[in-house]
Design an enzyme around this catalytic site. Structure first.
Site, PDB file in Angstrom:
ATOM      1  N   GLU A  18      75.325 -94.065  29.502  1.00 45.60           N
ATOM      2  CA  GLU A  18      74.489 -93.563  30.590  1.00 45.60           C
ATOM      3  C   GLU A  18      75.207 -93.607  31.928  1.00 45.60           C
ATOM      4  O   GLU A  18      74.879 -92.855  32.840  1.00 45.60           O
ATOM      5  CB  GLU A  18      73.156 -94.326  30.676  1.00 45.60           C
ATOM      6  CG  GLU A  18      73.205 -95.677  31.338  1.00 45.60           C
ATOM      7  CD  GLU A  18      73.612 -96.824  30.432  1.00 45.60           C
ATOM      8  OE1 GLU A  18      73.356 -97.983  30.809  1.00 45.60           O
ATOM      9  OE2 GLU A  18      74.190 -96.578  29.357  1.00 45.60           O
ATOM     10  N   HIS A  39      73.191-100.997  21.027  1.00 47.87           N
ATOM     11  CA  HIS A  39      71.791-101.410  21.016  1.00 47.87           C
ATOM     12  C   HIS A  39      71.217-101.520  19.607  1.00 47.87           C
ATOM     13  O   HIS A  39      70.804-102.600  19.187  1.00 47.87           O
ATOM     14  CB  HIS A  39      70.943-100.474  21.887  1.00 47.87           C
ATOM     15  CG  HIS A  39      71.160-100.687  23.338  1.00 47.87           C
ATOM     16  ND1 HIS A  39      71.967 -99.861  24.101  1.00 47.87           N
ATOM     17  CD2 HIS A  39      70.710-101.638  24.174  1.00 47.87           C
ATOM     18  CE1 HIS A  39      71.989-100.305  25.344  1.00 47.87           C
ATOM     19  NE2 HIS A  39      71.232-101.384  25.418  1.00 47.87           N
ATOM     20  N   ASP A  48      67.814-100.858  29.211  1.00 45.38           N
ATOM     21  CA  ASP A  48      68.576-101.056  30.442  1.00 45.38           C
ATOM     22  C   ASP A  48      68.829 -99.781  31.227  1.00 45.38           C
ATOM     23  O   ASP A  48      69.630 -99.757  32.136  1.00 45.38           O
ATOM     24  CB  ASP A  48      69.909-101.741  30.125  1.00 45.38           C
ATOM     25  CG  ASP A  48      70.699-101.003  29.058  1.00 45.38           C
ATOM     26  OD1 ASP A  48      70.341 -99.865  28.703  1.00 45.38           O
ATOM     27  OD2 ASP A  48      71.679-101.573  28.563  1.00 45.38           O
ATOM     28  N   GLU A 138      64.237-105.261  26.391  1.00 44.45           N
ATOM     29  CA  GLU A 138      65.598-105.494  25.898  1.00 44.45           C
ATOM     30  C   GLU A 138      65.870-106.996  25.821  1.00 44.45           C
ATOM     31  O   GLU A 138      66.426-107.492  24.838  1.00 44.45           O
ATOM     32  CB  GLU A 138      66.628-104.815  26.798  1.00 44.45           C
ATOM     33  CG  GLU A 138      68.033-104.959  26.276  1.00 44.45           C
ATOM     34  CD  GLU A 138      69.032-104.034  26.939  1.00 44.45           C
ATOM     35  OE1 GLU A 138      70.223-104.389  26.932  1.00 44.45           O
ATOM     36  OE2 GLU A 138      68.652-102.966  27.452  1.00 44.45           O
TER      37      GLU A 138
END
Length: 150
Positions: A18, A39, A48, A138
């Protein structure tokens, strides 16, 4: 940062991909592949900001599909979907990114600062709204990993 950001992507983007699409202009090598390896592999919710960034750039359904299946996609796909501005041969990526960055840097500072704020308005607002819950989820799944391994 209150300035336009140009990203030059010259290889696989599989950890915090990202960060790339948070740039204002993204130039990618034709060999680049985007994914989110850590992840799902680690059993952690991608809270996140990665999901939100990809949702904003490639669309909700593609982002959900890629997140839930741990899929990947090429630079050409990213360009077709609107996440990447240009796809070039590897040896042309950095020179093109530098050319664009230098062109922006030559403009008046106040102009570039306010342009950056303008083009990031929606994404900044969405990140501010979603990050607290996403980071909490998360963190909870990360903390749960310790109990699962006992």
């Amino acid at each position: 940062l209150e300035m336009p950001i140009v990203a030059a992507v010259n290889g696989p983007a599989s950890v915090h991909s990202e960060y790339v699409v948070l740039a204002d202009i993204v130039i990618a090598a034709d060999t680049t592949v985007f994914s989110d390896f850590p992840h799902l592999t680690s059993g952690i919710v991608p809270g996140d900001g990665i999901f939100l960034a990809w949702e904003e750039t490639i669309g909700l359904n593609r982002a959900r599909y890629l997140t839930l299946t741990q899929g990947s996609f090429t630079a050409d796909q990213a360009e077709r979907w609107g996440a990447v501005a240009e796809v070039l041969p590897l040896d042309q990526v950095l020179p093109r990114a530098q050319e664009l960055a230098e062109g922006l840097a030559a403009k008046p500072q106040l102009l570039t600062r306010y342009m950056a704020m303008t083009v990031r308005q929606r994404l900044s607002r969405r990140m501010a709204e979603a990050y607290q819950l996403g980071a909490a989820l998360e963190g909870l799944t990360g903390a749960d990993l310790a109990y699962q391994q006992r």
